[in-house]
Design a protein around this motif. Structure first.
Motif, PDB file in Angstrom:
ATOM      1  N   VAL A   1     -78.417  49.317  17.370  1.00  0.00           N
ATOM      2  CA  VAL A   1     -77.850  49.377  16.025  1.00  0.00           C
ATOM      3  C   VAL A   1     -77.569  47.951  15.577  1.00  0.00           C
ATOM      4  N   SER A   2     -77.882  47.653  14.322  1.00  0.00           N
ATOM      5  CA  SER A   2     -77.551  46.355  13.744  1.00  0.00           C
ATOM      6  C   SER A   2     -77.417  46.513  12.242  1.00  0.00           C
ATOM      7  N   ASN A   3     -76.872  45.495  11.591  1.00  0.00           N
ATOM      8  CA  ASN A   3     -76.845  45.496  10.126  1.00  0.00           C
ATOM      9  C   ASN A   3     -77.792  44.450   9.562  1.00  0.00           C
TER      10      ASN A   3
ATOM     11  N   THR B   1     -78.045  47.579   7.235  1.00  0.00           N
ATOM     12  CA  THR B   1     -77.958  46.648   6.106  1.00  0.00           C
ATOM     13  C   THR B   1     -76.541  46.090   5.979  1.00  0.00           C
ATOM     14  N   PRO B   2     -76.387  44.941   5.318  1.00  0.00           N
ATOM     15  CA  PRO B   2     -75.063  44.295   5.238  1.00  0.00           C
ATOM     16  C   PRO B   2     -74.048  45.040   4.391  1.00  0.00           C
ATOM     17  N   MET B   3     -74.435  46.136   3.712  1.00  0.00           N
ATOM     18  CA  MET B   3     -73.480  46.823   2.837  1.00  0.00           C
ATOM     19  C   MET B   3     -72.672  47.894   3.556  1.00  0.00           C
ATOM     20  N   THR B   4     -72.936  48.129   4.836  1.00  0.00           N
ATOM     21  CA  THR B   4     -72.209  49.169   5.581  1.00  0.00           C
ATOM     22  C   THR B   4     -70.829  48.663   6.002  1.00  0.00           C
ATOM     23  N   GLY B   5     -69.799  49.435   5.712  1.00  0.00           N
ATOM     24  CA  GLY B   5     -68.435  49.032   6.020  1.00  0.00           C
ATOM     25  C   GLY B   5     -68.013  49.381   7.434  1.00  0.00           C
ATOM     26  N   ASP B   6     -66.778  49.014   7.749  1.00  0.00           N
ATOM     27  CA  ASP B   6     -66.257  49.177   9.111  1.00  0.00           C
ATOM     28  C   ASP B   6     -66.334  50.625   9.597  1.00  0.00           C
ATOM     29  N   ALA B   7     -65.858  51.564   8.774  1.00  0.00           N
ATOM     30  CA  ALA B   7     -65.747  52.952   9.219  1.00  0.00           C
ATOM     31  C   ALA B   7     -67.108  53.556   9.501  1.00  0.00           C
ATOM     32  N   ALA B   8     -68.038  53.395   8.568  1.00  0.00           N
ATOM     33  CA  ALA B   8     -69.368  53.974   8.757  1.00  0.00           C
ATOM     34  C   ALA B   8     -70.083  53.309   9.922  1.00  0.00           C
ATOM     35  N   TYR B   9     -69.942  52.004  10.041  1.00  0.00           N
ATOM     36  CA  TYR B   9     -70.560  51.271  11.146  1.00  0.00           C
ATOM     37  C   TYR B   9     -70.083  51.848  12.479  1.00  0.00           C
ATOM     38  N   ALA B  10     -68.772  52.020  12.606  1.00  0.00           N
ATOM     39  CA  ALA B  10     -68.203  52.528  13.860  1.00  0.00           C
ATOM     40  C   ALA B  10     -68.659  53.954  14.125  1.00  0.00           C
ATOM     41  N   GLU B  11     -68.751  54.775  13.096  1.00  0.00           N
ATOM     42  CA  GLU B  11     -69.189  56.155  13.283  1.00  0.00           C
ATOM     43  C   GLU B  11     -70.640  56.218  13.749  1.00  0.00           C
ATOM     44  N   VAL B  12     -71.480  55.326  13.240  1.00  0.00           N
ATOM     45  CA  VAL B  12     -72.880  55.269  13.690  1.00  0.00           C
ATOM     46  C   VAL B  12     -72.952  54.870  15.151  1.00  0.00           C
TER      47      VAL B  12
ATOM     48  N   ASP C   1     -79.631  55.773  27.697  1.00  0.00           N
ATOM     49  CA  ASP C   1     -79.004  55.294  28.929  1.00  0.00           C
ATOM     50  C   ASP C   1     -78.160  54.045  28.712  1.00  0.00           C
ATOM     51  N   ALA C   2     -78.429  53.314  27.644  1.00  0.00           N
ATOM     52  CA  ALA C   2     -77.724  52.064  27.356  1.00  0.00           C
ATOM     53  C   ALA C   2     -77.871  51.774  25.873  1.00  0.00           C
ATOM     54  N   ALA C   3     -77.092  50.814  25.387  1.00  0.00           N
ATOM     55  CA  ALA C   3     -77.143  50.503  23.959  1.00  0.00           C
ATOM     56  C   ALA C   3     -76.882  49.024  23.718  1.00  0.00           C
ATOM     57  N   VAL C   4     -77.477  48.530  22.629  1.00  0.00           N
ATOM     58  CA  VAL C   4     -77.202  47.192  22.113  1.00  0.00           C
ATOM     59  C   VAL C   4     -76.643  47.370  20.709  1.00  0.00           C
ATOM     60  N   ILE C   5     -75.438  46.867  20.482  1.00  0.00           N
ATOM     61  CA  ILE C   5     -74.786  46.987  19.185  1.00  0.00           C
ATOM     62  C   ILE C   5     -74.691  45.586  18.580  1.00  0.00           C
ATOM     63  N   GLY C   6     -75.573  45.323  17.642  1.00  0.00           N
ATOM     64  CA  GLY C   6     -75.609  44.003  17.020  1.00  0.00           C
ATOM     65  C   GLY C   6     -74.817  43.976  15.731  1.00  0.00           C
ATOM     66  N   CYS C   7     -74.365  42.784  15.352  1.00  0.00           N
ATOM     67  CA  CYS C   7     -73.648  42.610  14.093  1.00  0.00           C
ATOM     68  C   CYS C   7     -73.863  41.181  13.599  1.00  0.00           C
ATOM     69  N   VAL C   8     -74.382  41.079  12.377  1.00  0.00           N
ATOM     70  CA  VAL C   8     -74.407  39.795  11.685  1.00  0.00           C
ATOM     71  C   VAL C   8     -73.220  39.837  10.719  1.00  0.00           C
ATOM     72  N   PRO C   9     -72.135  39.123  11.036  1.00  0.00           N
ATOM     73  CA  PRO C   9     -70.839  39.407  10.399  1.00  0.00           C
ATOM     74  C   PRO C   9     -70.621  38.752   9.044  1.00  0.00           C
ATOM     75  N   MET C  10     -71.597  38.022   8.512  1.00  0.00           N
ATOM     76  CA  MET C  10     -71.394  37.331   7.236  1.00  0.00           C
ATOM     77  C   MET C  10     -71.567  38.297   6.071  1.00  0.00           C
ATOM     78  N   THR C  11     -70.672  39.255   5.958  1.00  0.00           N
ATOM     79  CA  THR C  11     -70.698  40.232   4.886  1.00  0.00           C
ATOM     80  C   THR C  11     -69.282  40.630   4.518  1.00  0.00           C
ATOM     81  N   GLY C  12     -69.046  40.778   3.236  1.00  0.00           N
ATOM     82  CA  GLY C  12     -67.731  41.184   2.781  1.00  0.00           C
ATOM     83  C   GLY C  12     -67.417  42.639   3.054  1.00  0.00           C
ATOM     84  N   ALA C  13     -68.420  43.385   3.554  1.00  0.00           N
ATOM     85  CA  ALA C  13     -68.198  44.805   3.844  1.00  0.00           C
ATOM     86  C   ALA C  13     -67.450  45.018   5.149  1.00  0.00           C
ATOM     87  N   LEU C  14     -67.360  43.983   5.987  1.00  0.00           N
ATOM     88  CA  LEU C  14     -66.741  44.121   7.298  1.00  0.00           C
ATOM     89  C   LEU C  14     -65.535  43.202   7.434  1.00  0.00           C
TER      90      LEU C  14
END
Length: 273
Positions: free
Chosen positions: A123-125, A175-186, A197-210
């Motif tokens: 998962v990433s934005n 996408t960068p428009m996903t907010g904290d709550a929806a991101y966490a639910e995904v 069996d495993a996961a990679v959770i990526g985040c490019v944090p330069m967004t006002g949505a987070l």
């Protein structure tokens, strides 16, 4: 470094029986004659017990070997042969000092959480992170989400009003428009899917949505809020006993975010590849 008396093989042989040690991080510039054999035997005993040996072998080039010999008098040997032998013994080989640090952190924080197969959820934005993950799979594969998880994800997208721009794929590009709550639910949905069996959770944090910055006087973000993505990720550590890592792909402004995740016990890398 220097092995005037006690060798790398001696150390690992002595420490292998210490049940309080789960991860052995070994930096070595060379082996005394026949000491590599002792090292391999000890490493195999450690990996057979379910624990981890991470190795960075310095002095791999002619120039590096010369520099190593100038202060250790150790024997550089053939790196390709050594790499093949240690990997047969179950040793994880780091290709750079940065890899050595990252791998040591990852295995230490993951602890005994098993990875029972090669199915990876990602998962990433940011689209570039999704491509980087797909390009760097190694032995992993990216199967589709289960039908139940797909329905769950589509409901999250619709509720968050991102269903017109985000579709269910693996990796998921939020996408960068996903907010904290929806991101966490995904992320929760991905970790709950028994197909993976495993996961990679990526985040490019330069967004006002987070909320990806610590609280300050000149902005309204604060990743320490209990409803922030960072706080929610911290609460998911060990969810369903599944191994996963985080990626904070940004510069020094987001070091605090990365440190907070590490402090919560989540292996955190600074680039998705």
């Amino acid at each position: 470094g220097n092995q005037m008396d006690v060798t790398v093989g001696d150390y690992l042989t002595y420490l292998k029986d210490d049940g309080d040690i789960d991860v052995f991080a070994v930096y070595v510039e060379g082996f005394r004659p026949l000491d590599a054999l002792q090292f391999l035997k000890a490493a195999r005993a450690i990996t057979d017990s379910g624990r981890t040996v991470v190795l960075y072998r310095a002095g791999r080039t002619p120039a590096g070997a010369k520099a190593s010999a100038s202060h250790t008098a150790s024997i550089a040997g053939d790196y390709a042969v050594l790499r093949a032998l240690v990997r047969q013994a179950g040793v994880v080989v780091a290709d750079s000092l940065e890899d050595f640090d990252d791998l040591t952190q990852m295995f230490t924080l993951l602890g005994a959480a098993p990875v029972k197969g090669w199915n990876l959820a990602a998962v990433s934005n940011a689209g570039f992170e999704c491509v980087a993950i797909a390009d760097s799979l190694g032995s992993f594969q990216l199967p589709p989400y289960s039908p139940a998880t797909e329905r769950r994800l589509r409901e999250i997208f619709a509720k968050s009003r991102i269903d017109q721009v985000v579709d269910v794929h693996n990796p998921i590009d939020l996408t960068p428009m996903t907010g904290d709550a929806a991101y966490a639910e995904v992320v929760e949905a991905a970790l709950d899917d028994e197909r993976f069996d495993a996961a990679v959770i990526g985040c490019v944090p330069m967004t006002g949505a987070l909320n990806s910055l610590p609280g300050g006087d000149h902005h309204r973000e604060d990743f320490r809020r209990p409803d922030s993505l960072v706080s929610r990720l911290a609460g998911m550590r060990g969810r369903n006993g599944k191994s996963w890592i985080a990626v904070v792909d940004a510069g020094a402004l987001y070091d605090a975010m990365a440190r907070h995740l590490v402090a919560a016990g989540i292996p955190t890398f600074r680039s998705a590849d």
